[in-house]
Write a protein that holds these residues in place. Structure first.
Motif, PDB file in Angstrom:
ATOM      1  N   ALA A 229       0.881  -1.211   0.028  1.00 44.41           N
ATOM      2  CA  ALA A 229       0.195   0.219   0.100  1.00 44.41           C
ATOM      3  C   ALA A 229       0.858   1.267  -0.079  1.00 44.41           C
ATOM      4  N   VAL A 230       1.618   1.400   0.801  1.00 46.06           N
ATOM      5  CA  VAL A 230       2.593   2.518   1.150  1.00 46.06           C
ATOM      6  C   VAL A 230       3.742   2.876  -0.056  1.00 46.06           C
ATOM      7  N   ALA A 231       4.429   1.448  -0.424  1.00 51.00           N
ATOM      8  CA  ALA A 231       5.429   1.721  -1.361  1.00 51.00           C
ATOM      9  C   ALA A 231       5.065   2.053  -2.813  1.00 51.00           C
ATOM     10  N   TYR A 232       3.918   1.415  -3.171  1.00 51.12           N
ATOM     11  CA  TYR A 232       3.491   1.323  -4.477  1.00 51.12           C
ATOM     12  C   TYR A 232       2.696   2.684  -4.627  1.00 51.12           C
ATOM     13  N   PHE A 233       2.179   3.523  -3.452  1.00 55.47           N
ATOM     14  CA  PHE A 233       1.631   4.531  -3.561  1.00 55.47           C
ATOM     15  C   PHE A 233       2.585   5.791  -3.663  1.00 55.47           C
ATOM     16  N   LEU A 234       3.720   5.626  -3.092  1.00 55.08           N
ATOM     17  CA  LEU A 234       4.807   6.457  -3.206  1.00 55.08           C
ATOM     18  C   LEU A 234       5.438   6.355  -4.397  1.00 55.08           C
ATOM     19  N   TRP A 235       5.355   5.238  -5.348  1.00 56.02           N
ATOM     20  CA  TRP A 235       5.842   4.956  -6.735  1.00 56.02           C
ATOM     21  C   TRP A 235       4.931   5.796  -7.668  1.00 56.02           C
ATOM     22  N   MET A 236       3.541   5.772  -7.531  1.00 59.96           N
ATOM     23  CA  MET A 236       2.798   6.517  -8.352  1.00 59.96           C
ATOM     24  C   MET A 236       2.904   7.940  -8.297  1.00 59.96           C
ATOM     25  N   LEU A 237       2.923   8.127  -6.975  1.00 63.10           N
ATOM     26  CA  LEU A 237       2.953   9.646  -6.735  1.00 63.10           C
ATOM     27  C   LEU A 237       4.194  10.280  -7.156  1.00 63.10           C
ATOM     28  N   THR A 238       5.404   9.466  -7.002  1.00 67.32           N
ATOM     29  CA  THR A 238       6.631  10.074  -7.646  1.00 67.32           C
ATOM     30  C   THR A 238       6.671   9.939  -9.048  1.00 67.32           C
ATOM     31  N   ALA A 239       6.241   8.833  -9.842  1.00 64.86           N
ATOM     32  CA  ALA A 239       6.028   8.737 -10.944  1.00 64.86           C
ATOM     33  C   ALA A 239       5.397   9.833 -12.110  1.00 64.86           C
ATOM     34  N   SER A 240       4.546  10.417 -11.234  1.00 55.89           N
ATOM     35  CA  SER A 240       3.847  11.625 -11.938  1.00 55.89           C
ATOM     36  C   SER A 240       4.576  13.051 -11.993  1.00 55.89           C
ATOM     37  N   ARG A 241       5.689  12.885 -11.102  1.00 53.62           N
ATOM     38  CA  ARG A 241       6.562  14.017 -11.282  1.00 53.62           C
ATOM     39  C   ARG A 241       8.086  14.114 -11.733  1.00 53.62           C
ATOM     40  N   ILE A 242       8.658  12.707 -11.782  1.00 56.89           N
ATOM     41  CA  ILE A 242       9.846  13.245 -12.406  1.00 56.89           C
ATOM     42  C   ILE A 242      10.347  12.134 -13.255  1.00 56.89           C
ATOM     43  N   PRO A 243      11.170  11.993 -14.320  1.00 57.65           N
ATOM     44  CA  PRO A 243      11.540  10.990 -15.300  1.00 57.65           C
ATOM     45  C   PRO A 243      11.595   9.756 -14.807  1.00 57.65           C
ATOM     46  N   MET A 244      11.140   8.802 -15.571  1.00 61.99           N
ATOM     47  CA  MET A 244      11.319   7.216 -15.135  1.00 61.99           C
ATOM     48  C   MET A 244      12.595   6.680 -15.272  1.00 61.99           C
TER      49      MET A 244
END
Length: 302
Positions: A229-244
């Motif tokens: 829950a926490v880790a994959y949300f952080l992934w989604m949140l960060t993926a929307s803002r910085i290059p993959m």
């Protein structure tokens, strides 16, 4: 001087990347402990169901859903969670530990390359070198394992297929997190993965832990709440803002942290290859960092 500084607003994202990789590094020993009391399919289903329930309140808080968004999101959950479970589990049974270690090391590299090809993300030369250096560093951290054992072609192929599924999830989660809110995208991909895992659980005997308590239960809760829950949300949140590509680079921290955590839990001396690989990964993170563009000459003169 300014060309060598990270953007100030990126520091929270970098902290998120460090946090999620630290959590994911802890999932390796936690998974081994949880699997002593539960099957792999049940554990995966439990993790995805927990993640779905945690983010269910956010499913309809954000951008409106369309049929194409629903299909795409649920499908990404199946590709990113359900399919890799089967492919990786069967691949590990029919392959070698060396190939498994190498496949894990190649996931970030494949993710960055796919992002460049499919999302048209710019991949500067320095970042290409950084990804290659980090891949070598991860290989060193794993102890320089060498594949090539004959008779394991099927298992190796399954591991590569699982690697491809993980990379597809990584890449398209970036665009999905921009189409929806990160909370919506996280909840829906968890739901898709859960729905895709239920048939696999039924097909493998629908095993349920009869005595689930103590350390195995706590490990499962860690995997469900933090590791999913926490880790994959952080992934989604960060993926929307910085290059993959930068996110992919940070994935290389996991093997380093994983070895440190394993050594802390079951004390074992760290090898020279671990220190060499860790240094290479840290150097790669520095080389592949995002930078503020240099100011024009007339602005510098001011």
């Amino acid at each position: 001087m300014r060309a060598h500084l990270l953007r100030t607003q990126q520091y929270p994202d970098l902290l998120s990347l460090l946090a999620m990789n630290l959590i994911w590094a802890g999932t390796y020993p936690a998974t081994g402990l949880a699997l002593t009391a539960a099957s792999a399919t049940f554990l995966t289903m439990f993790r995805l169901l927990t993640g779905t329930l945690v983010f269910a309140p956010f499913l309809f808080r954000g951008r409106p859903w369309t049929a194409s968004k629903i299909v795409r999101t649920l499908g990404l959950g199946v590709i990113g969670f359900s399919l890799p479970l089967v492919l990786q589990t069967q691949g590990l049974r029919a392959s070698t530990p060396a190939m498994a270690a190498i496949s894990i090391a190649l996931e970030p590299l494949l993710t960055a390359l796919m992002a460049s090809l499919l999302l048209k993300e710019r991949l500067p030369k320095a970042r290409k070198w950084a990804l290659a250096l980090a891949a070598v560093g991860a290989w060193a951290v794993a102890g320089f394992p060498r594949p090539g054992v004959q008779g394991y072609g099927m298992g190796d192929g399954l591991l590569v297929a699982a690697l491809g599924c993980f990379a597809i999830y990584n890449v398209y989660s970036s665009s999905l997190s921009r189409m929806l809110s990160p909370q919506q995208a996280t909840a829906a991909t968890f739901a898709g993965g859960f729905l895709g895992t239920v048939p696999l659980w039924l097909a493998t005997g629908a095993q349920v832990p009869h005595h689930w308590s103590g350390p195995p239960l706590w490990a499962a809760l860690y995997l469900a709440v933090l590791g999913t829950a926490v880790a994959y949300f952080l992934w989604m949140l960060t993926a929307s803002r910085i290059p993959m590509a930068i996110m992919a680079l940070f994935l290389y921290i996991q093997p380093v942290l994983g070895v440190v955590l394993s050594a802390w839990i079951t004390p074992e001396p760290m090898t020279g290859s671990f220190y060499l690989g860790s240094a290479a990964i840290l150097l790669a993170l520095y080389l592949g960092r995002d930078v503020i563009p240099a100011a024009p000459l007339d602005e510098q003169a001011m």
